[in-house]
Design a protein around this motif. Sequence first.
Motif, PDB file in Angstrom:
ATOM      1  N   ALA A  17      -7.856   3.961  14.100  1.00  0.00           N
ATOM      2  CA  ALA A  17      -9.091   3.174  14.088  1.00  0.00           C
ATOM      3  C   ALA A  17      -8.781   1.684  14.076  1.00  0.00           C
ATOM      4  O   ALA A  17      -9.464   0.894  14.737  1.00  0.00           O
ATOM      5  CB  ALA A  17      -9.947   3.545  12.873  1.00  0.00           C
ATOM      6  N   LYS A  18      -7.742   1.283  13.343  1.00  0.00           N
ATOM      7  CA  LYS A  18      -7.337  -0.133  13.311  1.00  0.00           C
ATOM      8  C   LYS A  18      -6.882  -0.588  14.698  1.00  0.00           C
ATOM      9  O   LYS A  18      -7.161  -1.708  15.105  1.00  0.00           O
ATOM     10  CB  LYS A  18      -6.213  -0.321  12.300  1.00  0.00           C
ATOM     11  N   LEU A  19      -6.202   0.291  15.434  1.00  0.00           N
ATOM     12  CA  LEU A  19      -5.754  -0.049  16.781  1.00  0.00           C
ATOM     13  C   LEU A  19      -6.923  -0.107  17.769  1.00  0.00           C
ATOM     14  O   LEU A  19      -6.897  -0.893  18.712  1.00  0.00           O
ATOM     15  CB  LEU A  19      -4.720   0.965  17.264  1.00  0.00           C
ATOM     16  N   ALA A  26     -10.460  -7.567   7.701  1.00  0.00           N
ATOM     17  CA  ALA A  26     -10.005  -8.026   6.390  1.00  0.00           C
ATOM     18  C   ALA A  26      -9.177  -6.925   5.743  1.00  0.00           C
ATOM     19  O   ALA A  26      -9.456  -5.751   5.896  1.00  0.00           O
ATOM     20  CB  ALA A  26     -11.200  -8.375   5.515  1.00  0.00           C
ATOM     21  N   GLY A  27      -8.152  -7.306   5.042  1.00  0.00           N
ATOM     22  CA  GLY A  27      -7.291  -6.332   4.390  1.00  0.00           C
ATOM     23  C   GLY A  27      -6.079  -6.028   5.243  1.00  0.00           C
ATOM     24  O   GLY A  27      -6.088  -6.183   6.452  1.00  0.00           O
ATOM     25  N   GLY A  28      -5.056  -5.582   4.598  1.00  0.00           N
ATOM     26  CA  GLY A  28      -3.824  -5.256   5.315  1.00  0.00           C
ATOM     27  C   GLY A  28      -3.780  -3.795   5.719  1.00  0.00           C
ATOM     28  O   GLY A  28      -4.783  -3.092   5.725  1.00  0.00           O
ATOM     29  N   TRP A  29      -2.576  -3.350   6.044  1.00  0.00           N
ATOM     30  CA  TRP A  29      -2.399  -1.979   6.492  1.00  0.00           C
ATOM     31  C   TRP A  29      -2.682  -0.974   5.387  1.00  0.00           C
ATOM     32  O   TRP A  29      -3.222   0.103   5.657  1.00  0.00           O
ATOM     33  CB  TRP A  29      -0.986  -1.788   7.025  1.00  0.00           C
ATOM     34  N   LEU A  33      -5.330   2.029   5.710  1.00  0.00           N
ATOM     35  CA  LEU A  33      -5.000   3.440   5.568  1.00  0.00           C
ATOM     36  C   LEU A  33      -5.855   4.119   4.508  1.00  0.00           C
ATOM     37  O   LEU A  33      -6.296   5.256   4.690  1.00  0.00           O
ATOM     38  CB  LEU A  33      -3.515   3.588   5.257  1.00  0.00           C
ATOM     39  N   ILE A  34      -6.124   3.422   3.417  1.00  0.00           N
ATOM     40  CA  ILE A  34      -7.002   3.976   2.390  1.00  0.00           C
ATOM     41  C   ILE A  34      -8.410   4.149   2.946  1.00  0.00           C
ATOM     42  O   ILE A  34      -9.066   5.174   2.722  1.00  0.00           O
ATOM     43  CB  ILE A  34      -7.003   3.079   1.134  1.00  0.00           C
ATOM     44  N   TRP A  78     -16.522  -2.271   6.312  1.00  0.00           N
ATOM     45  CA  TRP A  78     -15.600  -3.113   5.540  1.00  0.00           C
ATOM     46  C   TRP A  78     -15.513  -4.515   6.141  1.00  0.00           C
ATOM     47  O   TRP A  78     -15.513  -5.516   5.432  1.00  0.00           O
ATOM     48  CB  TRP A  78     -14.230  -2.456   5.508  1.00  0.00           C
ATOM     49  N   GLY A  79     -15.458  -4.585   7.470  1.00  0.00           N
ATOM     50  CA  GLY A  79     -15.396  -5.882   8.147  1.00  0.00           C
ATOM     51  C   GLY A  79     -16.653  -6.699   7.958  1.00  0.00           C
ATOM     52  O   GLY A  79     -16.606  -7.923   7.849  1.00  0.00           O
ATOM     53  N   LEU A  80     -17.811  -6.026   7.917  1.00  0.00           N
ATOM     54  CA  LEU A  80     -19.062  -6.748   7.684  1.00  0.00           C
ATOM     55  C   LEU A  80     -19.142  -7.290   6.263  1.00  0.00           C
ATOM     56  O   LEU A  80     -19.653  -8.383   6.037  1.00  0.00           O
ATOM     57  CB  LEU A  80     -20.256  -5.832   7.953  1.00  0.00           C
TER      58      LEU A  80
END
Length: 89
Positions: A17-19, A26-29, A33-34, A78-80
């Motif tokens: 989904a990240k790809l 926002a947030g790292g890997w 994953l969480i 999460w991005g919103l």
Amino acid sequence: MNFIAFLILGLIAGAIAKLILPGKQAGGWIVTLILGVVGALLGGWLGNVIFGVGVDEFWSLSSWLLAIGGAIIVLLIWGLIFGRKRADA
């Protein structure tokens, strides 16, 4: 599906989904994953409610599509909420 297989499915779904999503969220890997695991739960629940199909088997195409779709929804939310903040000086 057992708990470990579900976690692996969620982690991989979060990475996919990240790809798929453009830009930086926002947030790292680790956060991604969480959120992928949470998205797999959401996707399984929505699939069960809407289509009568849940995340039952690890190697099922419907399980993967529901998990990735749920992870995309969770990452968008999460991005919103925690999107990139503008640095106004």
